[in-house]
Scaffold this active site. Structure first.
Site, mmCIF file in Angstrom:
data_model
loop_
_atom_site.group_PDB
_atom_site.id
_atom_site.type_symbol
_atom_site.label_atom_id
_atom_site.label_comp_id
_atom_site.label_asym_id
_atom_site.label_seq_id
_atom_site.Cartn_x
_atom_site.Cartn_y
_atom_site.Cartn_z
ATOM 1 N N GLU A 282 28.788 -58.110 -19.031
ATOM 2 C CA GLU A 282 30.177 -58.161 -18.543
ATOM 3 C C GLU A 282 30.639 -59.597 -18.322
ATOM 4 O OE1 GLU A 282 31.319 -55.722 -15.182
ATOM 5 O OE2 GLU A 282 31.653 -54.010 -16.494
ATOM 6 N N HIS A 311 4.727 -50.353 -26.927
ATOM 7 C CA HIS A 311 4.543 -49.259 -27.888
ATOM 8 C C HIS A 311 5.886 -48.733 -28.364
ATOM 9 C CE1 HIS A 311 0.173 -49.093 -27.207
ATOM 10 N NE2 HIS A 311 0.537 -49.649 -26.058
ATOM 11 N N LYS A 425 39.777 -47.900 -19.656
ATOM 12 C CA LYS A 425 40.180 -47.361 -18.343
ATOM 13 C C LYS A 425 41.616 -46.867 -18.398
ATOM 14 C CE LYS A 425 37.799 -50.246 -14.954
ATOM 15 N NZ LYS A 425 38.067 -51.325 -14.037
HETATM 16 O O1 PA5 Z 1 30.969 -56.209 -12.153
HETATM 17 C C1 PA5 Z 1 32.027 -55.639 -12.048
HETATM 18 O O2 PA5 Z 1 33.053 -56.189 -11.601
HETATM 19 C C2 PA5 Z 1 32.138 -54.174 -12.422
HETATM 20 O O3 PA5 Z 1 30.998 -53.712 -13.046
HETATM 21 C C3 PA5 Z 1 32.370 -53.351 -11.165
HETATM 22 O O4 PA5 Z 1 31.269 -53.490 -10.313
HETATM 23 C C4 PA5 Z 1 32.574 -51.887 -11.500
HETATM 24 O O5 PA5 Z 1 33.617 -51.760 -12.415
HETATM 25 C C5 PA5 Z 1 32.883 -51.121 -10.257
HETATM 26 O O6 PA5 Z 1 34.004 -51.682 -9.639
HETATM 27 P P1 PA5 Z 1 34.331 -51.416 -8.130
HETATM 28 O O7 PA5 Z 1 33.243 -51.963 -7.329
HETATM 29 O O8 PA5 Z 1 35.631 -52.095 -7.903
HETATM 30 O O9 PA5 Z 1 34.442 -49.927 -7.970
#
Ligand code: PA5
Length: 447
Positions: A282, A311, A425
């Site tokens: 990310e 393995h 989303k």
């Molecule tokens: O790293 C990030 O920002 C995302 O992976 C969030 O953790 C994930 O989308 C969950 O978001 P939130 O904590 O706002 O529910």
């Protein structure tokens, strides 16, 4: 006690000339200056005693009132993976059985699949369960859906007041749906500092609250992170393990090695791989630099577990394409080593193991795989945790966050946003508003 990085073999396959190496470290120096010039909030979490105290007070309150034996964590992505990694590493058995003494087993629900949630809730006792609803933004689709289901389950069994006492929100201190609900409906809520995004949040109440509920040493977790952050800041760029890791990965990326393997040689620490994969993917998987230019290559992280994946994936690693960088994560000292006993049969393959221990078998396998990869000319680094305890995990989380942020700076991308997640989303939210299509059989190939 510390983490140590053996970087030999990480940069060697690049065969950098002295001037190219000098230029690479100059790039790293500039990236570090930029990174440390505006110190990100997650870097100082090791010193946030206020967050730890807030979590402690809430845990004491829960123990003194409802005394649950299970903590059910609702969350996804960065709001779940750090907790899973932490709990798997430090309290693996808590997840299978309550451990008493006021401590809870912790279950992390990080999906919305009804086939996972329905049987889980059927197996839990509402009166003995506490629910942590974890969402930095407070409005993530999956967490909203999980909360609706779990709240109904609690309320129908216990009534609204008892149900509310069994919930703790972990969310932004000012904004979002959960914060609003906490204020209007009286749910207890712990803060995630505004400047700390999901995947950098394991050292906030996101990870601290479940850790304390499980009876883990959250204090040492923070102390390890604080010491690691200080040491990284004090090192020059040639002795900064985070900088070296970031530089090596980015140079290999540019040299045609976009696959970055996190090879964890520890059963209990295996989930660190999933945590790292999310952090790296990310943070660095971006189409555009911060200046808007197209990004030529983005990395693909891959997790592997030793010895299990010897393995499975190691054949590919040793003989497949030379498009990967390998970071082995090892634990020097096992907490529960097991000696291999003398065999009851006079068979040489069993005799040759007698007198050794399982940790020696695992270590031999790790060293063997490292050497095989090096002999095949593949870039390999080894990160060693002296022990798998809270302090070392704190160091590990901080080190890998720093590595990721520096890699982002070296690549010129923003390591803190995730614009690519938004498109899917938006479509999902629109479908939920307009009607979700059924899984259609038409135009499918069937067998
Ligand atoms: O790293 C990030 O920002 C995302 O992976 C969030 O953790 C994930 O989308 C969950 O978001 P939130 O904590 O706002 O529910």
């Amino acid at each position: 006690m510390a983490l140590s990085l053996d970087p030999r073999g990480l940069l060697d396959p690049l065969e950098l000339s002295p001037s190219a190496e000098e230029a690479a470290f100059a790039r790293l120096r500039a990236a570090r200056e930029r990174h440390l010039g505006a110190v990100p909030d997650w870097r100082g979490l090791g010193h946030r005693r206020d967050l730890l105290s807030a979590c402690r007070s809430r845990v004491e309150e829960i123990r003194g009132t409802t005394a649950p034996d299970t903590l059910l964590v609702l969350g996804i992505g960065g709001s779940a993976l750090g907790t899973r990694a932490l709990l798997d590493a430090l309290a693996p058995l808590h997840q299978e059985c309550g451990i008493g003494g006021g401590n809870c087993r912790v279950l992390v629900l990080d999906n919305v699949d009804p086939d996972g949630i329905a049987p889980l809730l059927a197996a839990l006792e509402p009166a003995a369960t506490h629910v942590a609803v974890v969402s930095k933004s407070g409005g993530t689709l999956e967490v909203r859906a999980q909360f609706l289901v779990v709240w109904r389950w609690l309320r129908e069994a216990l009534g609204a007041d008892e149900a509310r006492a069994r919930c703790t929100f972990v969310t932004d201190p000012e904004r979002g749906l959960l914060r609003g609900l906490a204020e209007t409906e009286g749910f207890a809520a712990l803060p995630v500092p505004p400047g700390v995004g999901g995947r950098y949040s394991v050292l906030t109440p996101v990870g601290l609250f479940p850790a304390l509920m499980a009876g883990l040493d959250a204090e040492s977790l923070l102390a390890g992170a604080a010491d690691c952050a200080a040491r990284l800041a004090a090192a020059d760029e040639r002795h900064d393990p985070a900088g070296l890791l970031a530089l090596a990965h980015v140079l290999h990326l540019q040299a045609g090695r976009p696959i970055h393997v996190h090879f964890v040689y520890s059963q209990r620490a295996a989930t660190l791989g999933a945590w790292f994969v999310q952090l790296w993917a990310e943070s660095l998987g971006k189409a555009r630099t911060e200046q808007g230019a197209a990004v030529a290559q983005a990395p693909t992280p891959l997790e592997a577990v030793g010895a299990t994946d010897q393995h499975s994936k190691v054949q590919l690693f040793v003989e497949g394409p030379d498009d990967k960088v390998y970071l082995f994560v090892a634990v020097a000292e096992s907490q529960d080593d097991v000696a291999l006993p003398a065999p009851d049969w006079d068979l040489a393959p069993l005799h040759e193991l007698a007198g050794r221990s399982l940790s020696e078998v695992l270590r031999a396998e790790r060293i063997g795989t490292e050497r095989a990869l090096r002999e095949a000319g593949r870039p390999v680094g080894v990160l060693t945790l002296d022990r798998l305890d809270a302090e070392h995990l704190g160091r590990y989380f901080l080190l890998m966050e720093e590595t990721t942020a520096l890699a982002g700076r070296l690549m010129g991308v923003d390591p803190y946003d995730q614009p690519g997640v938004e498109a899917g989303k938006r479509i999902a939210n629109r479908l939920l508003a307009e009607g979700v299509p059924a899984v259609a059989a038409a135009d499918r190939l069937t067998c």
